[in-house]
Design an enzyme around this catalytic site. Sequence first.
Site, PDB file in Angstrom:
ATOM      1  N   ASP A 107       9.466   9.815  -3.763  1.00 17.60           N
ATOM      2  CA  ASP A 107       8.463   9.047  -4.503  1.00 17.60           C
ATOM      3  C   ASP A 107       9.055   8.083  -5.512  1.00 17.60           C
ATOM      4  O   ASP A 107       8.323   7.426  -6.253  1.00 17.60           O
ATOM      5  CB  ASP A 107       7.469   9.998  -5.170  1.00 17.60           C
ATOM      6  CG  ASP A 107       6.539  10.603  -4.148  1.00 17.60           C
ATOM      7  OD1 ASP A 107       6.057   9.843  -3.289  1.00 17.60           O
ATOM      8  OD2 ASP A 107       6.317  11.819  -4.186  1.00 17.60           O
ATOM      9  N   ASP A 165       2.547  10.171   3.410  1.00 18.36           N
ATOM     10  CA  ASP A 165       2.629   9.398   2.150  1.00 18.36           C
ATOM     11  C   ASP A 165       3.942   8.610   2.049  1.00 18.36           C
ATOM     12  O   ASP A 165       4.009   7.559   1.408  1.00 18.36           O
ATOM     13  CB  ASP A 165       2.565  10.312   0.922  1.00 18.36           C
ATOM     14  CG  ASP A 165       1.662  11.520   1.055  1.00 18.36           C
ATOM     15  OD1 ASP A 165       1.508  12.042   2.169  1.00 18.36           O
ATOM     16  OD2 ASP A 165       1.129  11.966   0.026  1.00 18.36           O
TER      17      ASP A 165
END
Length: 381
Positions: A107, A165
Amino acid sequence: MIKLFCCIAVLLYITASTSCNLSEDILKFADAQLTNTVKITQGGLFANNTLPSGKWTYTSSGAWTSGFYTGCLWYMYALTNDTKWLERAKATLPYLSREQYNKNTHDIGFIIFNSFGLGYKLTQDQNYHSAVLNAAAALSTRYSSKVKCTKSWNWSDKDFPVIIDNMMNLELLFWAAENGGRKEFKEIAINHADTTDSNHFRKDGSSYHVINYNPDTGLPKFRGTHQGYSDNSTWSRGQAWAIYGYTMSYRFTKSEKYLKRATISADYYIRRLPNDYVAYWDFDAPEIPKAPRDTSGAAVAASGLIELSSFVSGEAKEKYLTAAKKIISSLTGHDYLARDVKGFESILTKGTPFKKANLFDIGIIYGDYYLLECLYRLKNL
Ligand SMILES: *[C@@H]1O[C@H](CO)[C@@H](O)[C@H](O)[C@H]1NC(C)=O
Ligand SMILES: *[C@@H]1O[C@H](CO)[C@@H](O)[C@H](O)[C@H]1NC(C)=O
Ligand SMILES: *[C@@H]1O[C@H](CO)[C@@H](O)[C@H](O)[C@H]1NC(C)=O
Ligand SMILES: *[C@@H]1O[C@H](CO)[C@@H](O)[C@H](O)[C@H]1NC(C)=O
Ligand SMILES: *[C@@H]1O[C@H](CO)[C@@H](O)[C@H](O)[C@H]1NC(C)=O
């Protein structure tokens, strides 16, 4: 009466795409909410989720969501051209800076690209540019040439989990490769997108949330979910990440394969939307129509659909743009915008970060971020 007027104004604005009072209106509300958020947020903390009471909770720089708060401040600058937002965004960056070297999370794309990356796009500040290249280098260390993906989570030596994601974080790699970074970043991103295209999708166009690969053979050993309802259900935000991620991958590569995956993902998403176009948290949640919605995934999908509409023509263009506008019109109406909820500190209500962890029906910083991105993208269409 006033509410009705606002909704009509939103609709008018969105349909006509002319600058009129709606966008002003929504922007004014976003300005008020974020001005308050800045006022109550201490340096080094990042607004994250609101509690059911509407009050923000905060997180530190290392959390996967930290960059979205800075990103909201940048989008306010982009939308208003008011330098107070530039100063506010800049003031958060020293606290995020250390994350450009973080190798513990995929991330880092969200964390650094939405803060330093967006800042660079808007200001051309060279310090921001080097932070983005450093972050791409950090993300590239998570790549396995056996699996041909970057690893999402550090579970164990025997696991190599990749979540849908993760498609979003490829933007950091694609961008860095085109802007002075190593060419290899682009190859990594392409391999990741190809591997995901082969393994993350069902025949009907829906997506799995998690594929766990065997790191030694590179083969999938588990297909299922973490945040969705079940292994064979479709988590709506995951499907939204797919729309956005493959549209963005097409932007950088012009590979027809990615455009096709983006449209298949979008067609599935749109087909399963309820009447107001704001998805339930999982398309297969058994409690539908009483299931919580996920406004954050809705905003992600709308933003992806706006860009997707710019890559296709004719009926498809119309279809994706209309769907995006319907989503945004609902999100900015009284059912989801926090305007009518006294004391609510985020812009949107009714986001669902993680239903099974009891996080639902709350405001989420990335819901607000992608809504502002939608306004920005519509303005620049
Ligand atoms: C927009 O607002 C201006 C003044 O604030 C007003 O004069 C104008 O009539 C409004 N336009 C619409 C379409 O409501
Ligand atoms: C921040 O929000 C995310 C979900 O959006 C959640 O997973 C995480 O636990 C939150 N962090 C904190 C410190 O509350
Ligand atoms: C934004 O503000 C700057 C001054 O801060 C000005 O030079 C520029 O023209 C403005 N741009 C727009 C689009 O209003
Ligand atoms: C997680 O995995 C990455 C890549 O395999 C590694 O560089 C990093 O040190 C690991 N982090 C932790 C906390 O184990
Ligand atoms: C998932 O699998 C279960 C058990 O095999 C089945 O009952 C359910 O209908 C399936 N759900 C979907 C969305 O396919």
